[in-house]
Design an enzyme around this catalytic site. Structure first.
Site, mmCIF file in Angstrom:
data_model
loop_
_atom_site.group_PDB
_atom_site.id
_atom_site.type_symbol
_atom_site.label_atom_id
_atom_site.label_comp_id
_atom_site.label_asym_id
_atom_site.label_seq_id
_atom_site.Cartn_x
_atom_site.Cartn_y
_atom_site.Cartn_z
ATOM 1 N N CYS A 239 -3.277 -17.627 -4.265
ATOM 2 C CA CYS A 239 -3.705 -16.251 -4.517
ATOM 3 C C CYS A 239 -5.224 -16.127 -4.500
ATOM 4 C CB CYS A 239 -3.157 -15.761 -5.851
ATOM 5 S SG CYS A 239 -3.711 -14.109 -6.316
ATOM 6 N N GLY B 289 6.012 -7.717 11.785
ATOM 7 C CA GLY B 289 6.475 -7.573 10.416
ATOM 8 C C GLY B 289 5.984 -6.268 9.835
ATOM 9 N N TYR C 61 3.841 -5.682 2.877
ATOM 10 C CA TYR C 61 2.538 -5.187 2.447
ATOM 11 C C TYR C 61 1.384 -5.977 3.073
ATOM 12 C CZ TYR C 61 1.726 -9.064 -0.827
ATOM 13 O OH TYR C 61 1.480 -10.288 -1.378
ATOM 14 N N ILE C 62 1.597 -7.274 3.312
ATOM 15 C CA ILE C 62 0.556 -8.089 3.936
ATOM 16 C C ILE C 62 0.308 -7.613 5.359
ATOM 17 C CG2 ILE C 62 -0.108 -10.418 4.633
ATOM 18 C CD1 ILE C 62 1.663 -11.491 2.374
ATOM 19 N N ARG D 295 8.372 -17.320 3.232
ATOM 20 C CA ARG D 295 7.782 -18.218 2.236
ATOM 21 C C ARG D 295 8.869 -19.078 1.592
ATOM 22 N NH1 ARG D 295 2.542 -17.525 1.739
ATOM 23 N NH2 ARG D 295 2.481 -18.980 -0.001
ATOM 24 N N ASP E 150 6.799 -18.028 -7.692
ATOM 25 C CA ASP E 150 7.475 -18.097 -6.394
ATOM 26 C C ASP E 150 8.606 -19.111 -6.335
ATOM 27 O OD1 ASP E 150 5.632 -16.226 -5.662
ATOM 28 O OD2 ASP E 150 4.684 -17.412 -4.083
ATOM 29 N N ALA F 103 1.938 -12.320 -7.319
ATOM 30 C CA ALA F 103 1.188 -12.878 -8.442
ATOM 31 C C ALA F 103 1.506 -12.155 -9.737
ATOM 32 C CB ALA F 103 -0.310 -12.825 -8.146
ATOM 33 N N HIS G 123 -11.265 16.474 -15.018
ATOM 34 C CA HIS G 123 -11.503 17.355 -13.872
ATOM 35 C C HIS G 123 -12.977 17.324 -13.485
ATOM 36 C CE1 HIS G 123 -11.341 20.889 -11.275
ATOM 37 N NE2 HIS G 123 -12.452 21.304 -11.874
#
Length: 479
Positions: free
Chosen positions: A47, A184, A187-188, A275, A315, A323, A447
């Protein structure tokens, strides 16, 4: 190797010094335990050294570069929009070193012993640690396995060449790819597409035609619109046909969702990959520890495995390989070992991507709520109608809220836009406490600020949003 003749005794050993491992160590030390970390590489794990931190440095740089036109509107800077990847790499190295040094300092201040080496189980209460020619043996009362995972090629790609890049390789390049093909849609992948396009690379994405992007459908639609606006080409793949690499580039052929063969050529192919938990070298299988069919260690609510002296986090356990999960589990495991009550609930784990702008999904999507047969109300508020978004030039995006039309309990909050990741903590808290619409409408909101968009989205559930003419969608009939 030289084998140590005497076993050394330890209270708690943690194998792995990544976010989960060092968080578990510090929490255990805070609770009065004597703690030893065994780390075979660098503190902070993948990470800090190869994953989350390097990737977010690139997304941060890309975001800043994308603001160039707005800065000129403000009278700052000029049209010179050069990007020096070597300077960014130097900055990345500096940040990683600073953060890693900080982790090591925290461990030292908490009197945590750090031993460098490769750990192997010799018994259910004993490990050996190899470091060069030295081999030491440690007996322990409890151990936490926090060894993380490694990227492997997806099964559809048979061989890895130099132009097929994993995440940790992409961020070590000394020059930007001319044309990167991303296969793919996690998110990566989304972060790589968004950031490298902003930095000047031509980007093509090849996504699974069934899976699509990982957010609520409205967020996915807005993300697709923004990608198209930024000339990121997205293809929908039904079947991979071939990957061919030469010294000059790489070509990928696939069958599209329209049953048409498509071929793309680029300079590099990026795969976030599959992974695999880092467990094989530990030698735990011979002790009969319970594992899933996929090879993850089975744990109970206290992170304890089928062997009482062995805990596992991150993991190497089932669930999202994130993480945030490892950190939460690490603290819970430490608390449990120290005799305290602990619990980890992954129900409202957010789906997050540091795209430009960032995107977040928390709780039920609109489709999943309907699949559950819930009677729902749905409202969304465009950031273009938010005053602060207009001031800052961050008008792309929206907030979407899903509530139960009978109980008024909020079931999902989804956002794409500036501030989404920082606000996601509040989204999670609201869902954890089973907040109702009134719980969001009652408080005062700063605001001008992006957070007013959440208030407006909730007010829109009953047609009372001040700055929107959008009518909410109500569904009072259970599907």
């Amino acid at each position: 190797m030289v084998v140590g003749e005497i076993s050394q005794e330890r209270n708690l050993i943690i194998i792995g010094g990544g976010p989960g491992g060092y968080s578990a160590a510090i929490r255990a030390a805070q609770l009065g335990l004597s703690v030893t970390i065994i780390e075979q590489a660098q503190m902070g794990g993948v990470c800090l050294n190869e994953g989350c931190i390097p990737s977010k440095i690139f997304t941060h740089a890309a975001t800043k570069r994308s603001e160039n036109a707005h800065l000129q509107d403000l009278g700052i800077g000029n049209a010179d929009n050069l990007f020096d990847i070597k300077k960014l790499s130097n900055y990345m190295s500096k940040v990683i070193h600073q953060l890693r040094t900080g982790v090591e300092s925290l461990c030292k201040s908490n009197k945590i012993e750090i031993i460098n080496g490769k750990a192997t189980f010799l018994a259910i209460d004993k490990i050996g640690v190899e470091n060069g020619h030295q081999f030491d043996i440690f007996e322990f009362e409890q151990v936490i396995i926090a060894t993380g995972s490694s990227t492997i090629l997806p099964p559809t790609i048979k061989e890895k060449g130099e132009r097929i890049l994993f995440p940790h390789e992409l961020y070590k390049l000394d020059q930007l790819p001319d044309h990167i093909i991303i296969r793919g849609q996690d998110y990566i992948d989304l972060e790589v597409a968004s950031s490298f396009a902003a930095l000047g690379t031509q980007v093509s994405m090849v996504v699974d035609y069934e899976a699509g992007f990982p957010f609520d459908e409205t967020i996915n639609k807005e993300l697709s619109r923004l990608f198209k606006k930024r000339k990121i080409k997205v293809y929908k793949e039904m079947e991979l046909i071939s990957v061919n690499e030469t010294k000059d580039g790489i070509t990928i052929s696939f069958l599209t969702d329209k049953n048409v063969e498509e071929t793309i050529s680029g300079s590099h192919l990026f795969v976030s990959g599959t992974r695999k938990p880092n467990l094989d070298s530990l030698g735990i299988k011979r002790f009969g520890i319970a594992q899933t069919d996929e090879g993850f260690i089975k744990i109970d609510g206290n992170m304890q495995s089928s062997i009482p002296s062995i805990y596992a986090i991150g993991d190497v356990t089932e669930g999202p390989m994130l993480a945030v999960k490892a950190i939460k589990q690490g603290k819970a495991a430490a608390a449990s070992i120290a005799g305290e009550q602990s619990e980890v609930d992954l129900t409202f784990m957010p789906v997050v991507a540091h795209t430009i702008p960032p995107a977040v999904s928390v709780g039920l999507t609109e489709q999943s709520a309907r699949n559950y047969g819930l009677a729902i109300r749905v409202s969304q508020f465009a950031l273009g109608a938010n005053g602060y978004a207009t001031i800052t030039g961050k008008k792309d995006g929206l907030i979407k809220v899903i509530s139960d039309s009978t109980t008024e309990i909020i079931h999902g909050i989804h956002m794409i836009g500036e501030g989404a990741i920082e606000m996601s903590g509040s989204f999670i808290q609201l869902l954890e406490m089973a907040a109702k619409e009134e719980d969001i409408k009652f408080p005062h909101y700063a605001h001008p600020a992006f957070n007013e968009a959440l208030l407006e989205a909730v007010e829109g559930l009953i047609g009372q949003s001040i700055h929107s003419t959008t009518v909410n969608k109500a569904d009072y009939i259970k599907i």
